[in-house]
Scaffold this active site. Structure first.
Site, PDB file in Angstrom:
ATOM      1  N   TYR A 114       0.828  -1.216   0.000  1.00  0.00           N
ATOM      2  CA  TYR A 114       0.000   0.000   0.000  1.00  0.00           C
ATOM      3  C   TYR A 114       0.855   1.257   0.000  1.00  0.00           C
ATOM      4  CZ  TYR A 114      -3.230   3.644   1.229  1.00  0.00           C
ATOM      5  OH  TYR A 114      -3.951   4.806   1.195  1.00  0.00           O
ATOM      6  N   TRP A 116       1.198   5.618  -1.806  1.00  0.00           N
ATOM      7  CA  TRP A 116       0.897   6.550  -2.879  1.00  0.00           C
ATOM      8  C   TRP A 116       1.934   6.545  -3.993  1.00  0.00           C
ATOM      9  CZ3 TRP A 116      -2.130  11.291  -3.740  1.00  0.00           C
ATOM     10  CH2 TRP A 116      -3.404  11.220  -3.141  1.00  0.00           C
TER      11      TRP A 116
HETATM   12  N1  LIG Z   1      -0.634  18.580   1.729  1.00  0.00           N
HETATM   13  C1  LIG Z   1      -1.146  17.355   1.748  1.00  0.00           C
HETATM   14  N2  LIG Z   1      -2.390  17.125   1.269  1.00  0.00           N
HETATM   15  C2  LIG Z   1      -2.909  15.883   1.307  1.00  0.00           C
HETATM   16  C3  LIG Z   1      -2.181  14.785   1.799  1.00  0.00           C
HETATM   17  C4  LIG Z   1      -0.862  15.051   2.302  1.00  0.00           C
HETATM   18  O1  LIG Z   1      -0.173  14.142   2.781  1.00  0.00           O
HETATM   19  N3  LIG Z   1      -0.396  16.329   2.262  1.00  0.00           N
HETATM   20  N4  LIG Z   1      -2.733  13.531   1.797  1.00  0.00           N
HETATM   21  C5  LIG Z   1      -3.880  13.269   0.926  1.00  0.00           C
HETATM   22  C6  LIG Z   1      -4.597  12.069   1.339  1.00  0.00           C
HETATM   23  S1  LIG Z   1      -3.890  10.559   1.000  1.00  0.00           S
HETATM   24  C7  LIG Z   1      -5.818  12.091   1.924  1.00  0.00           C
HETATM   25  S2  LIG Z   1      -6.626  10.634   2.291  1.00  0.00           S
HETATM   26  C8  LIG Z   1      -6.482  13.347   2.220  1.00  0.00           C
HETATM   27  C9  LIG Z   1      -7.076  13.333   3.627  1.00  0.00           C
HETATM   28  O2  LIG Z   1      -8.013  14.290   3.768  1.00  0.00           O
HETATM   29  P1  LIG Z   1      -8.757  14.413   5.158  1.00  0.00           P
HETATM   30  O3  LIG Z   1      -9.006  13.103   5.723  1.00  0.00           O
HETATM   31  O4  LIG Z   1      -9.872  15.343   4.954  1.00  0.00           O
HETATM   32  O5  LIG Z   1      -7.604  15.133   5.973  1.00  0.00           O
HETATM   33  P2  LIG Z   1      -7.197  15.093   7.473  1.00  0.00           P
HETATM   34  O6  LIG Z   1      -6.156  16.166   7.573  1.00  0.00           O
HETATM   35  O7  LIG Z   1      -6.862  13.740   7.947  1.00  0.00           O
HETATM   36  O8  LIG Z   1      -8.531  15.496   8.211  1.00  0.00           O
HETATM   37  C10 LIG Z   1      -9.200  16.713   7.925  1.00  0.00           C
HETATM   38  C11 LIG Z   1      -9.465  17.453   9.193  1.00  0.00           C
HETATM   39  O9  LIG Z   1     -10.386  16.741  10.007  1.00  0.00           O
HETATM   40  C12 LIG Z   1     -10.271  17.274  11.295  1.00  0.00           C
HETATM   41  N5  LIG Z   1     -10.704  16.291  12.268  1.00  0.00           N
HETATM   42  C13 LIG Z   1     -10.049  15.213  12.715  1.00  0.00           C
HETATM   43  N6  LIG Z   1     -10.793  14.559  13.636  1.00  0.00           N
HETATM   44  C14 LIG Z   1     -11.955  15.241  13.743  1.00  0.00           C
HETATM   45  C15 LIG Z   1     -13.146  15.063  14.500  1.00  0.00           C
HETATM   46  O10 LIG Z   1     -13.298  14.125  15.264  1.00  0.00           O
HETATM   47  N7  LIG Z   1     -14.137  15.964  14.305  1.00  0.00           N
HETATM   48  C16 LIG Z   1     -14.040  17.015  13.453  1.00  0.00           C
HETATM   49  N8  LIG Z   1     -15.085  17.814  13.298  1.00  0.00           N
HETATM   50  N9  LIG Z   1     -12.915  17.218  12.745  1.00  0.00           N
HETATM   51  C17 LIG Z   1     -11.908  16.342  12.880  1.00  0.00           C
HETATM   52  C18 LIG Z   1      -8.814  17.639  11.491  1.00  0.00           C
HETATM   53  O11 LIG Z   1      -8.724  18.928  12.097  1.00  0.00           O
HETATM   54  C19 LIG Z   1      -8.261  17.599  10.097  1.00  0.00           C
HETATM   55  O12 LIG Z   1      -7.546  18.774   9.748  1.00  0.00           O
HETATM   56  O13 LIG Z   1      -5.588  14.445   2.125  1.00  0.00           O
HETATM   57  C20 LIG Z   1      -4.837  14.444   0.907  1.00  0.00           C
HETATM   58  N10 LIG Z   1      -4.165  15.700   0.818  1.00  0.00           N
HETATM   59  N1  LIG Z   2      -1.678   8.938  12.223  1.00  0.00           N
HETATM   60  C1  LIG Z   2      -2.089   8.962  10.952  1.00  0.00           C
HETATM   61  N2  LIG Z   2      -1.569   8.104  10.062  1.00  0.00           N
HETATM   62  C2  LIG Z   2      -1.962   8.150   8.770  1.00  0.00           C
HETATM   63  C3  LIG Z   2      -2.937   9.088   8.344  1.00  0.00           C
HETATM   64  C4  LIG Z   2      -3.495   9.963   9.317  1.00  0.00           C
HETATM   65  O1  LIG Z   2      -4.387  10.781   9.016  1.00  0.00           O
HETATM   66  N3  LIG Z   2      -3.040   9.882  10.595  1.00  0.00           N
HETATM   67  N4  LIG Z   2      -3.320   9.115   7.023  1.00  0.00           N
HETATM   68  C5  LIG Z   2      -3.217   7.874   6.283  1.00  0.00           C
HETATM   69  C6  LIG Z   2      -3.452   8.065   4.858  1.00  0.00           C
HETATM   70  S1  LIG Z   2      -4.935   8.801   4.423  1.00  0.00           S
HETATM   71  C7  LIG Z   2      -2.601   7.611   3.907  1.00  0.00           C
HETATM   72  S2  LIG Z   2      -3.100   7.643   2.267  1.00  0.00           S
HETATM   73  C8  LIG Z   2      -1.298   7.009   4.249  1.00  0.00           C
HETATM   74  C9  LIG Z   2      -0.177   7.373   3.275  1.00  0.00           C
HETATM   75  O2  LIG Z   2       0.846   6.457   3.393  1.00  0.00           O
HETATM   76  P1  LIG Z   2       1.887   6.189   2.195  1.00  0.00           P
HETATM   77  O3  LIG Z   2       1.207   6.315   0.878  1.00  0.00           O
HETATM   78  O4  LIG Z   2       2.595   4.920   2.489  1.00  0.00           O
HETATM   79  O5  LIG Z   2       2.874   7.425   2.402  1.00  0.00           O
HETATM   80  P2  LIG Z   2       3.918   8.067   1.406  1.00  0.00           P
HETATM   81  O6  LIG Z   2       4.837   8.891   2.251  1.00  0.00           O
HETATM   82  O7  LIG Z   2       3.244   8.740   0.286  1.00  0.00           O
HETATM   83  O8  LIG Z   2       4.744   6.796   0.915  1.00  0.00           O
HETATM   84  C10 LIG Z   2       5.071   6.575  -0.397  1.00  0.00           C
HETATM   85  C11 LIG Z   2       6.499   6.028  -0.448  1.00  0.00           C
HETATM   86  O9  LIG Z   2       6.755   5.637  -1.781  1.00  0.00           O
HETATM   87  C12 LIG Z   2       8.039   6.097  -2.173  1.00  0.00           C
HETATM   88  N5  LIG Z   2       8.004   6.248  -3.638  1.00  0.00           N
HETATM   89  C13 LIG Z   2       7.606   7.302  -4.375  1.00  0.00           C
HETATM   90  N6  LIG Z   2       7.669   7.009  -5.685  1.00  0.00           N
HETATM   91  C14 LIG Z   2       8.123   5.745  -5.778  1.00  0.00           C
HETATM   92  C15 LIG Z   2       8.380   4.886  -6.866  1.00  0.00           C
HETATM   93  O10 LIG Z   2       8.216   5.218  -8.040  1.00  0.00           O
HETATM   94  N7  LIG Z   2       8.806   3.620  -6.567  1.00  0.00           N
HETATM   95  C16 LIG Z   2       9.004   3.206  -5.290  1.00  0.00           C
HETATM   96  N8  LIG Z   2       9.415   1.964  -5.081  1.00  0.00           N
HETATM   97  N9  LIG Z   2       8.784   4.022  -4.244  1.00  0.00           N
HETATM   98  C17 LIG Z   2       8.326   5.255  -4.486  1.00  0.00           C
HETATM   99  C18 LIG Z   2       8.261   7.361  -1.408  1.00  0.00           C
HETATM  100  O11 LIG Z   2       9.638   7.617  -1.281  1.00  0.00           O
HETATM  101  C19 LIG Z   2       7.551   7.048  -0.084  1.00  0.00           C
HETATM  102  O12 LIG Z   2       8.427   6.513   0.860  1.00  0.00           O
HETATM  103  O13 LIG Z   2      -0.924   7.389   5.581  1.00  0.00           O
HETATM  104  C20 LIG Z   2      -1.941   7.071   6.530  1.00  0.00           C
HETATM  105  N10 LIG Z   2      -1.429   7.269   7.866  1.00  0.00           N
HETATM  106 MO   LIG Z   3      -5.046   8.951   2.066  1.00  0.00          MO
END
Ligand SMILES: Nc1nc2c(c(=O)[nH]1)N[C@H]1C(S)=C(S)[C@@H](COP(=O)(O)OP(=O)(O)OC[C@H]3O[C@@H](n4cnc5c(=O)[nH]c(N)nc54)[C@H](O)[C@@H]3O)O[C@H]1N2
Ligand SMILES: Nc1nc2c(c(=O)[nH]1)N[C@H]1C(S)=C(S)[C@@H](COP(=O)(O)OP(=O)(O)OC[C@H]3O[C@@H](n4cnc5c(=O)[nH]c(N)nc54)[C@H](O)[C@@H]3O)O[C@H]1N2
Ligand SMILES: [Mo]
Length: 766
Positions: A114, A116
């Site tokens: 898993y 991104w």
């Molecule tokens: N810059 C940047 N952007 C990203 C990502 C990133 O790594 N960096 N990751 C991407 C990915 S993979 C995803 S899935 C999305 C995630 O998108 P979201 O899931 O929407 O993002 P989060 O920041 O986890 O949560 C949004 C907000 O929910 C609020 N929150 C948390 N718990 C609660 C609660 O119990 N109640 C209420 N009302 N609010 C709460 C927090 O303040 C948080 O800022 O973002 C994407 N966008």
């Molecule tokens: N506590 C907490 N934990 C969370 C979350 C949260 O809200 N709170 N959010 C969750 C969410 S929504 C998500 S989506 C996950 C994200 O979790 P991940 O998707 O596992 O996070 P990334 O840092 O994007 O990891 C991608 C990795 O792939 C590597 N990579 C990039 N390009 C390539 C490539 O071409 N080949 C290979 N082999 N490697 C590559 C990068 O160097 C990086 O280490 O985290 C989750 N974890």
């Molecule tokens: Mo995510």
């Protein structure tokens, strides 16, 4: 955009298109001039990809190299690595793949992998790995994601396929024209909307939402964090106890019932099960009336406010937006189901500017743009192994082989995994309770990780393969929900001995002396030509002529028309529910579900239910008094390129910032800029205090993604860098969806005393 000189290239990342200038090996990255609101995450690229943490050569864990998979003596994650030749590493992998498959079969091989990875339709790390393993008998995969697993599993029972629905989200253009009120739970953070899976040519969300404000739409933001709503929205900020949104939504629903404000004809025609909700909300089932006074006790939001908002919602065209962050918590299904119930009671589902949307803000494209046609992709082939795990059960699977578990109505048994291969993800970033994951990662006989940089996951491997990054290989960029294709030419060659994953598997295919199902004996350029030709054909059917591949790669972004600029979620269903039924068992919105009730899960009953999480501010907080939220970082994509300039610029004394309210900081003698220890029973980390009134009291916010940097000499394995997942628990949402539940964790904080240890996360373990 016209090219300035031969050394200027357009390229794409998940956070958008950019222009890269190459001047005698020096890369200068700037935003694409046509992007109205480009992402500064671009600033991480050169520093990180050319930084100290880059993996230079294939490397093998010392005792694994000496004694082999069954004799390695030390714990994974504690040892130095020895750099070896590709020749040596190919031999090792060939032998080990053969041994594991012969002795245990392909279902002892886990490659859920898993993560991104990077943008680009061809060099997609998981697709490459999965196609290769599928060609040699398959692997155990994972199902779902960390983003919105509760939604993926729950929504098909109650409204329909969640992935399809995200694409059909009601457009902001219709909110501007018809909407009056937007009620957000968890806000719509613009910092998250920097990102879109696969890339995005133009970031338009900010302007689209601003246009709504200019047209008079009012925004209300229920969130622990003020800036989950952009300043431009002038949103009213209401900060409930984290995890209490379900109670607030129930009280709104209760008010609509007792004040007779809900839309009975809608509920009657389009939904099933409402009688059960009504009985529950009125207290006829458990004796607890879910009124506003009750919700005030759970959430801290005043009863008066809840009642006034309920009336306003019923009197206006209202869109309810629930962030997927809320469902990444224990019982994460409940706020989703309540969102659907509330919107059904308001009766505006299918009307422009009304209804509900889940996940706005989780991706720059949602409610903004869609893909006009199917982009080409590198085919993964067919996996002969049927077994899978729900994605967030990785630790449990490795720790408890052959034991049963429940998931989505099934009783399943964990496989006995001997070999793990990870490409394109960072479980030591994304998984919860990292100390537990460390133990779980000791279990397999072999762990292979393909990485660009020395992430914590690479450090917990036996064999590490250095791979090329986006700017070092040629690809075709196109976001899963964007209307543009973006050239991704190779800008520089892979550094040191890094190789593309396609090359690696093509070589292994030869050595394994098997069929050539993986490569089809084609080069990467031939694959790209084939994929481009299929896109040209599709585009022609949409009356668009695309240039040949090499012209495209030398050129600029090519945009298509957005297929649904005025899209309204479920408008067909509203117009004619008989002709356009939902894909739910009844064809209607299921406000109570017989199927889910039949699973008899007390952690996810057959209708929305208030289930207080084990860890939240309503529980015993005598030991750990702060609720920790750990959302997405503004300065990077998850853990990617953490060594880059923008990511580093926001750190405090090199630690990840933790937001804390002035009163909570004062109580603990903490000042802005101090380094603090964040701790609970599961672990500890250091972080930099950012004292701010933007966060509500008794709650702290620690961004995800600081590279895990445990001090293994310390008995608590204290993480020196600020990774929240040393503190989160591994309980998951419920037995229905087994999603990650990171947002429900209690912690305590104290000021760090003494000499600060150096952060070592970026120093290679060689
Ligand atoms: N810059 C940047 N952007 C990203 C990502 C990133 O790594 N960096 N990751 C991407 C990915 S993979 C995803 S899935 C999305 C995630 O998108 P979201 O899931 O929407 O993002 P989060 O920041 O986890 O949560 C949004 C907000 O929910 C609020 N929150 C948390 N718990 C609660 C609660 O119990 N109640 C209420 N009302 N609010 C709460 C927090 O303040 C948080 O800022 O973002 C994407 N966008
Ligand atoms: N506590 C907490 N934990 C969370 C979350 C949260 O809200 N709170 N959010 C969750 C969410 S929504 C998500 S989506 C996950 C994200 O979790 P991940 O998707 O596992 O996070 P990334 O840092 O994007 O990891 C991608 C990795 O792939 C590597 N990579 C990039 N390009 C390539 C490539 O071409 N080949 C290979 N082999 N490697 C590559 C990068 O160097 C990086 O280490 O985290 C989750 N974890
Ligand atoms: Mo995510």
């Amino acid at each position: 955009m016209s090219k300035k000189n031969t050394h200027s290239y357009v390229t794409s990342n998940h956070w958008g298109a950019s222009v890269i200038k190459l001047d005698d090996k020096k890369l200068t990255v700037s935003s694409h001039p046509d992007d109205p609101n480009p992402s500064p995450i671009n600033d991480n690229i050169s520093g990180a990809l050319q930084g100290r943490s880059r993996i230079q050569r294939p490397a093998v864990r010392e005792s694994y190299l000496k004694y082999g998979p069954l004799g390695a003596t030390k714990e994974r994650g504690t040892e130095k690595f020895i750099e070896v030749s590709w020749e040596t590493v190919f031999d090792l992998i060939t032998k080990e793949l053969t041994r594991v498959r012969t002795d245990y079969g392909n279902n002892a091989l886990f490659a859920g992998s898993y993560g991104w990875s990077s943008a680009g339709r061809f060099h997609h790390a998981q697709s490459q790995l999965k196609r290769f393993l599928n060609s040699i008998g398959g692997f155990v995969r994972s199902e779902g994601n960390y983003s919105y697993n509760a939604a993926l599993v729950l929504m098909p029972y109650i409204v329909g396929n969640f992935r399809d629905h995200v694409k059909q989200a009601t457009r902001w253009t219709t909110v501007k024209d018809e909407g009056e009120l937007v009620v957000m739970f968890g806000g719509i953070p613009l910092r998250n909307a920097q990102v879109s899976g696969g890339g995005i040519a133009k970031h338009s969300l900010k302007d689209d939402m601003k246009a709504c404000v200019d047209a008079g739409v009012r925004f209300v933001n229920f969130s622990p964090l003020k800036n989950d709503a952009a300043t431009e929205l002038n949103a009213e900020w209401l900060a409930p106890k984290p995890g209490s949104d379900t109670a607030i939504m129930m009280a709104i629903a209760h008010t609509l019932i007792v004040e007779d404000l809900y839309n009975k004809p809608f509920v009657e025609r389009y939904t099933v099960g409402f009688d059960k909700n009504k009985a529950y909300l009125l207290g006829n089932i458990d004796g607890i009336v879910k009124n506003a006074a009750w919700a005030e006790k759970q959430s801290g939001i005043s009863a008066q406010k809840i009642i006034a908002l309920s009336r306003e919602m019923a009197s206006k065209r209202t869109l309810i937006c629930t962030a997927v962050g809320l469902q990444r918590a224990e019982y994460g299904e409940q706020p989703l189901w309540m969102t659907v119930l509330l919107a059904s009671m308001l009766g505006q589902i299918g009307l422009p500017g009304g209804g509900f949307g889940i996940g706005y803000g989780a991706d720059a494209s949602i409610g903004v743009v869609d893909r006009p046609l199917r982009w080409p992709s590198f085919p993964q082939g067919k996996n002969p192994v049927e077994d899978f795990i729900p994605v967030a059960m990785i630790s449990e699977m490795l720790l408890s082989p052959n034991t049963p578990y429940e998931y989505n109505g099934q009783t399943r048994v964990f496989p006995d995994i001997k070999m793990v291969w990870w490409a394109g993800g960072n479980p030591f970033h994304h998984h919860q309770d990292l100390n537990r994951l460390r133990k779980a990662f000791q279990k397999p006989q072999t762990v292979i990780v393909n990485e660009i940089s020395w992430t914590a996951t690479a450090r917990h491997a036996d064999i590490v393969l250095p791979v090329a990054s986006t700017i070092e290989r040629t690809d075709i960029g196109a976001g899963t929900q964007d209307n543009a294709v973006i050239p991704m030419p190779q800008i520089i060659p892979p550094p040191f001995e890094a190789r593309t994953e396609f090359d690696i598997y093509s070589e292994l295919e030869k050595r394994l002396n098997i069929n050539t199902d993986f490569s089809r004996e084609m080069t990467s350029d031939q694959w790209l030509e084939e994929m481009w030709a299929s896109l040209q054909k599709e585009a022609k059917q949409h009356k668009k002529d695309l240039p040949d591949l090499s012209t495209f790669l030398k050129g600029d972004v090519i945009s298509f028309d957005d297929p649904a600029p005025q899209g309204v979620f479920l408008s067909d269903f509203r117009q004619d529910p008989d002709q356009y039924p939902l894909t739910t068992p009844s064809g209607k919105i299921e406000l109570a579900s017989d199927v889910i009730a039949g699973f008899q899960y007390e952690d996810c009953p057959g209708q929305p239910t208030w289930l207080p999480p084990r860890e939240w501010l309503g529980a015993d907080t005598s030991q750990f008094g702060l609720h920790m939220i750990s959302g997405q970082p503004a300065t990077r994509l998850h853990s990617q390129l953490d060594e880059g300039a923008y990511s580093k610029s926001m750190k405090i004394q090199n630690r990840e910032p933790i937001l804390i309210h002035p009163n909570d900081a004062a109580k603990r003698g903490i000042k802005d800029g101090d380094v603090v220890i964040v701790f609970n029973d599961r672990g500890q980390c250091l972080a930099g205090a950012n004292v701010t009134e933007d966060i509500c009291q008794n709650t702290v916010f620690l961004w995800t993604g600081a590279w895990y940097d445990p001090n293994l000499q310390d008995k608590n394995h204290q993480d020196r860098h600020g990774n929240p997942n040393v503190l989160t628990h591994d309980y998951r949402t419920s037995r229905l969806s087994q999603g990650p539940a990171a947002q429900s964790a209690l912690v305590e904080i104290k000021k760090y005393q003494g000499t600060l240890p150096e952060v070592q996360a970026f120093i290679p373990p060689i």
